[in-house]
Design a protein around this motif. Structure first.
Motif, PDB file in Angstrom:
ATOM      1  N   THR A   3     -33.556  27.618   9.385  1.00 11.13           N
ATOM      2  CA  THR A   3     -32.202  27.105   9.503  1.00 11.13           C
ATOM      3  C   THR A   3     -32.185  25.600   9.267  1.00 11.13           C
ATOM      4  N   ALA A   4     -30.970  25.055   9.085  1.00 16.43           N
ATOM      5  CA  ALA A   4     -30.835  23.611   8.887  1.00 16.43           C
ATOM      6  C   ALA A   4     -31.344  22.853  10.106  1.00 16.43           C
ATOM      7  N   SER A   5     -31.120  23.415  11.294  1.00 13.33           N
ATOM      8  CA  SER A   5     -31.603  22.787  12.525  1.00 13.33           C
ATOM      9  C   SER A   5     -33.127  22.759  12.564  1.00 13.33           C
ATOM     10  N   ASP A   6     -33.749  23.866  12.144  1.00 16.96           N
ATOM     11  CA  ASP A   6     -35.211  23.925  12.093  1.00 16.96           C
ATOM     12  C   ASP A   6     -35.749  22.873  11.129  1.00 16.96           C
ATOM     13  N   GLU A   7     -35.138  22.806   9.953  1.00 17.42           N
ATOM     14  CA  GLU A   7     -35.585  21.847   8.948  1.00 17.42           C
ATOM     15  C   GLU A   7     -35.482  20.420   9.467  1.00 17.42           C
ATOM     16  N   ASP A   8     -34.416  20.142  10.185  1.00 17.77           N
ATOM     17  CA  ASP A   8     -34.234  18.803  10.744  1.00 17.77           C
ATOM     18  C   ASP A   8     -35.371  18.482  11.727  1.00 17.77           C
ATOM     19  N   GLN A   9     -35.747  19.449  12.542  1.00 18.72           N
ATOM     20  CA  GLN A   9     -36.833  19.234  13.498  1.00 18.72           C
ATOM     21  C   GLN A   9     -38.171  19.032  12.784  1.00 18.72           C
ATOM     22  N   TYR A  10     -38.407  19.810  11.739  1.00 18.86           N
ATOM     23  CA  TYR A  10     -39.650  19.643  10.975  1.00 18.86           C
ATOM     24  C   TYR A  10     -39.731  18.245  10.373  1.00 18.86           C
ATOM     25  N   LEU A  11     -38.621  17.798   9.807  1.00 19.78           N
ATOM     26  CA  LEU A  11     -38.602  16.486   9.164  1.00 19.78           C
ATOM     27  C   LEU A  11     -38.768  15.362  10.197  1.00 19.78           C
ATOM     28  N   ARG A  12     -38.184  15.530  11.356  1.00 17.39           N
ATOM     29  CA  ARG A  12     -38.348  14.526  12.412  1.00 17.39           C
ATOM     30  C   ARG A  12     -39.808  14.426  12.839  1.00 17.39           C
ATOM     31  N   ARG A  13     -40.465  15.551  12.921  1.00 15.91           N
ATOM     32  CA  ARG A  13     -41.881  15.551  13.315  1.00 15.91           C
ATOM     33  C   ARG A  13     -42.756  14.929  12.231  1.00 15.91           C
ATOM     34  N   ILE A  14     -42.407  15.171  10.978  1.00 11.40           N
ATOM     35  CA  ILE A  14     -43.142  14.536   9.875  1.00 11.40           C
ATOM     36  C   ILE A  14     -42.995  13.020   9.964  1.00 11.40           C
ATOM     37  N   LEU A  15     -41.768  12.560  10.180  1.00 13.13           N
ATOM     38  CA  LEU A  15     -41.521  11.120  10.264  1.00 13.13           C
ATOM     39  C   LEU A  15     -42.271  10.497  11.435  1.00 13.13           C
ATOM     40  N   ALA A  16     -42.339  11.208  12.558  1.00  8.71           N
ATOM     41  CA  ALA A  16     -43.068  10.692  13.722  1.00  8.71           C
ATOM     42  C   ALA A  16     -44.562  10.582  13.424  1.00  8.71           C
ATOM     43  N   LEU A  17     -45.116  11.572  12.747  1.00  5.26           N
ATOM     44  CA  LEU A  17     -46.530  11.530  12.365  1.00  5.26           C
ATOM     45  C   LEU A  17     -46.819  10.343  11.449  1.00  5.26           C
ATOM     46  N   LEU A  18     -45.962  10.146  10.467  1.00  2.00           N
ATOM     47  CA  LEU A  18     -46.178   9.072   9.500  1.00  2.00           C
ATOM     48  C   LEU A  18     -45.957   7.705  10.131  1.00  2.00           C
ATOM     49  N   GLU A  19     -45.054   7.625  11.090  1.00  2.00           N
ATOM     50  CA  GLU A  19     -44.839   6.359  11.792  1.00  2.00           C
ATOM     51  C   GLU A  19     -46.091   5.985  12.586  1.00  2.00           C
ATOM     52  N   ASN A  20     -46.672   6.961  13.274  1.00  2.00           N
ATOM     53  CA  ASN A  20     -47.902   6.705  14.032  1.00  2.00           C
ATOM     54  C   ASN A  20     -49.066   6.361  13.113  1.00  2.00           C
ATOM     55  N   ALA A  21     -49.068   6.952  11.925  1.00  2.00           N
ATOM     56  CA  ALA A  21     -50.168   6.729  10.981  1.00  2.00           C
ATOM     57  C   ALA A  21     -50.109   5.358  10.325  1.00  2.00           C
ATOM     58  N   LYS A  22     -49.013   4.613  10.534  1.00  2.00           N
ATOM     59  CA  LYS A  22     -48.937   3.254   9.982  1.00  2.00           C
ATOM     60  C   LYS A  22     -50.061   2.369  10.505  1.00  2.00           C
ATOM     61  N   SER A  23     -50.588   2.701  11.687  1.00  2.00           N
ATOM     62  CA  SER A  23     -51.662   1.897  12.271  1.00  2.00           C
ATOM     63  C   SER A  23     -52.900   1.897  11.378  1.00  2.00           C
ATOM     64  N   TYR A  24     -53.085   2.951  10.600  1.00  2.00           N
ATOM     65  CA  TYR A  24     -54.238   3.007   9.695  1.00  2.00           C
ATOM     66  C   TYR A  24     -54.088   2.005   8.557  1.00  2.00           C
ATOM     67  N   GLU A  25     -52.837   1.787   8.130  1.00  2.00           N
ATOM     68  CA  GLU A  25     -52.605   0.801   7.071  1.00  2.00           C
ATOM     69  C   GLU A  25     -52.992  -0.592   7.553  1.00  2.00           C
ATOM     70  N   VAL A  26     -52.633  -0.900   8.784  1.00  2.00           N
ATOM     71  CA  VAL A  26     -53.000  -2.196   9.366  1.00  2.00           C
ATOM     72  C   VAL A  26     -54.512  -2.298   9.504  1.00  2.00           C
ATOM     73  N   LEU A  27     -55.129  -1.203   9.918  1.00  2.00           N
ATOM     74  CA  LEU A  27     -56.561  -1.190  10.155  1.00  2.00           C
ATOM     75  C   LEU A  27     -57.364  -1.407   8.875  1.00  2.00           C
ATOM     76  N   THR A  28     -56.850  -0.911   7.750  1.00  2.00           N
ATOM     77  CA  THR A  28     -57.600  -1.028   6.500  1.00  2.00           C
ATOM     78  C   THR A  28     -57.360  -2.349   5.785  1.00  2.00           C
ATOM     79  N   GLN A  29     -56.504  -3.201   6.329  1.00  3.36           N
ATOM     80  CA  GLN A  29     -56.349  -4.529   5.753  1.00  3.36           C
ATOM     81  C   GLN A  29     -57.541  -5.393   6.141  1.00  3.36           C
TER      82      GLN A  29
END
Length: 270
Positions: A3-29
């Motif tokens: 459903t559209a609601s399910d898709e919204d939840q999946y996308l929110r979780r993807i965004l949360a994962l990628l936001e947390n993974a930003k720390s790796y970008e800082v680490l590799t500088q």
């Protein structure tokens, strides 16, 4: 059915994962100094056995490549915020190509650094170098150019190094064979909670979409049959947020394991 609601939840979780993974970008500088190896650490010993093909340099470089792919994946997904709206763009195939690059490189670091035995880590690093030489030689052959050093001399150097590290000379040729990425991914997966089979599934699935294989398209993406003409269906193909979340979760998990192993091996515990 998703459903559209399910898709919204999946996308929110993807965004949360990628936001947390930003720390790796800082680490590799470069200024983070996350790449530094402490004297007396496992990696310092590994590097002394593989100089100038340091295990640590290869591991950190490979992690940086994985992070670069994940960064590009996020950039392809998330647009510039417009007021309270955050525009998202889902691609059917290309984003899985980026996830494959992030997953595959992360798995290679896990595979190389995970063994507790130094000889195994050294052997794996030098086998990767041997593969680099073979690919480089082929590229130069196509370009009708010559390597700076003869191929035989370079391979002899690697043979001498792997033997000096403790490999029986009769086994050196077998040890220096280029590893198969399927084996690398499976062994790396076995060292995480995802397991070998699931690691191969995400890697193979992303690869199938990167190659445009029909079986990947039919089994991974969402399909909407618009019409049927005889035995042929005219089908609309769209990305699956649920599958994209699954692939993102496993990719970030593999990357985390790679960084954890590097830190563990680079730290002197005495």
């Amino acid at each position: 059915m998703t459903t559209a609601s399910d898709e919204d939840q999946y996308l929110r979780r993807i965004l949360a994962l990628l936001e947390n993974a930003k720390s790796y970008e800082v680490l590799t500088q470069s200024h983070s100094k996350g790449w530094e190896v402490q004297p007396g650490s496992a990696l310092a010993g590994d590097d002394s056995k593989t100089d100038p093909y340091h295990v640590s340099h290869n591991g950190w470089s490979t992690l940086s490549v994985a992070v670069d792919h994940l960064h590009c994946y996020r950039s392809s997904l998330v647009g510039e915020q417009q007021g309270t709206e955050l525009p998202l763009t889902l691609h059917t195939h290309a984003q899985y190509s980026l996830l494959r690059g992030a997953f595959e490189n992360s798995a290679r670091v896990v595979w190389m650094l995970a063994p507790a035995n130094r000889l195994a880590r050294v052997q794996r690093r030098l086998s990767l170098q041997a593969g680099e030489y073979r690919h480089s030689d082929r590229m130069l052959e196509l370009l009708k150019q010559q390597p700076q050093r003869p191929s035989q001399a370079r391979m002899q150097q690697l043979t001498d190094m792997v033997v000096a590290a403790g490999t029986a000379r009769d086994d050196a040729k077998k040890i220096l064979r280029s590893p198969d990425y399927k084996d690398i991914v499976r062994e790396a997966g076995a060292l995480t909670s995802m397991g070998a089979d699931q690691a191969e599934i995400v890697w193979s699935g992303c690869s199938s979409l990167a190659h445009g294989d029909v079986y990947g398209t039919l089994s991974i993406l969402e399909l909407n049959v618009l019409s049927t003409q005889g035995r042929v269906n005219l089908t609309q193909v769209t990305s699956s947020p649920k599958v994209l979340l699954w692939a993102t979760e496993l990719t970030v998990a593999m990357m985390q394991r790679g960084f954890d192993l590097f830190k563990e091996r680079a730290t002197c515990h005495r």
